[in-house]
Write a protein that holds these residues in place. Structure first.
Motif, PDB file in Angstrom:
ATOM      1  N   THR A  90       2.126  39.942  13.744  1.00 55.76           N
ATOM      2  CA  THR A  90       0.881  39.764  12.977  1.00 55.76           C
ATOM      3  C   THR A  90       0.146  41.089  12.796  1.00 55.76           C
ATOM      4  O   THR A  90      -0.475  41.323  11.752  1.00 55.76           O
ATOM      5  CB  THR A  90      -0.056  38.743  13.667  1.00 55.76           C
ATOM      6  N   ASP A  91       0.230  41.979  13.798  1.00 56.16           N
ATOM      7  CA  ASP A  91      -0.385  43.312  13.683  1.00 56.16           C
ATOM      8  C   ASP A  91       0.288  44.100  12.566  1.00 56.16           C
ATOM      9  O   ASP A  91      -0.365  44.758  11.759  1.00 56.16           O
ATOM     10  CB  ASP A  91      -0.254  44.093  14.996  1.00 56.16           C
ATOM     11  N   ARG A  92       1.625  44.050  12.541  1.00 51.39           N
ATOM     12  CA  ARG A  92       2.381  44.781  11.524  1.00 51.39           C
ATOM     13  C   ARG A  92       2.037  44.262  10.127  1.00 51.39           C
ATOM     14  O   ARG A  92       1.769  45.038   9.208  1.00 51.39           O
ATOM     15  CB  ARG A  92       3.890  44.657  11.780  1.00 51.39           C
ATOM     16  N   ILE A  93       2.023  42.941   9.988  1.00 48.48           N
ATOM     17  CA  ILE A  93       1.715  42.336   8.686  1.00 48.48           C
ATOM     18  C   ILE A  93       0.310  42.738   8.243  1.00 48.48           C
ATOM     19  O   ILE A  93       0.094  43.107   7.088  1.00 48.48           O
ATOM     20  CB  ILE A  93       1.871  40.798   8.753  1.00 48.48           C
ATOM     21  N   TRP A  94      -0.653  42.693   9.172  1.00 51.02           N
ATOM     22  CA  TRP A  94      -2.030  43.064   8.834  1.00 51.02           C
ATOM     23  C   TRP A  94      -2.097  44.538   8.401  1.00 51.02           C
ATOM     24  O   TRP A  94      -2.774  44.878   7.433  1.00 51.02           O
ATOM     25  CB  TRP A  94      -2.957  42.786  10.012  1.00 51.02           C
ATOM     26  N   GLY A  95      -1.378  45.397   9.120  1.00 49.59           N
ATOM     27  CA  GLY A  95      -1.350  46.816   8.759  1.00 49.59           C
ATOM     28  C   GLY A  95      -0.799  47.035   7.357  1.00 49.59           C
ATOM     29  O   GLY A  95      -1.355  47.809   6.567  1.00 49.59           O
TER      30      GLY A  95
END
Length: 121
Positions: A90-95
């Motif tokens: 989810t962090d990667r997608i948000w980034g």
């Protein structure tokens, strides 16, 4: 366009130094910033070919800085690779949604980082 100048953004002096040494040894010109706010200012004043952006920083975080840089007419074409300890999907997608071109989890593998930089150039 070949990558020559790289802006390294990290609030950790140790991380900034390690990235600077790695990239300088490979012939890149390195400029640094220690916060999201200074990253935005340096991206405009230095016009780097690439930005390596930490996420967890005091004040403005790397997601906010990435969003600002990627939506500004003057800096929107500068690719941003997020280099962060935040390793959840989810962090990667948000980034990526904030405008990042790529996302690497710390500790960043030097060989992988250099390969991704070369792929951009």
């Amino acid at each position: 366009m070949p990558i020559k100048k790289i802006l390294v953004v990290d609030d950790s002096p140790t991380e900034r130094l390690a990235m600077t040494e790695l990239l300088s040894a490979k012939g890149y010109q390195v400029v640094t910033a220690d916060s999201g706010e200074s990253a935005i200012a340096r991206s405009k004043s230095e016009m780097p070919d690439l930005i390596l952006m930490d996420v967890v920083m005091p004040g403005m975080n790397g997601y906010q800085a990435t969003r600002t840089i990627s939506r500004d007419e003057a800096t929107r074409n500068i690719p941003i690779i997020m280099c962060t300890s935040k390793g959840l999907e989810t962090d990667r997608i948000w980034g990526m949604r904030q405008g990042a071109y790529d996302y690497l989890v710390k500790p960043v593998d030097p060989t992988e980082l250099l390969a991704r930089i070369q792929a951009l150039g």
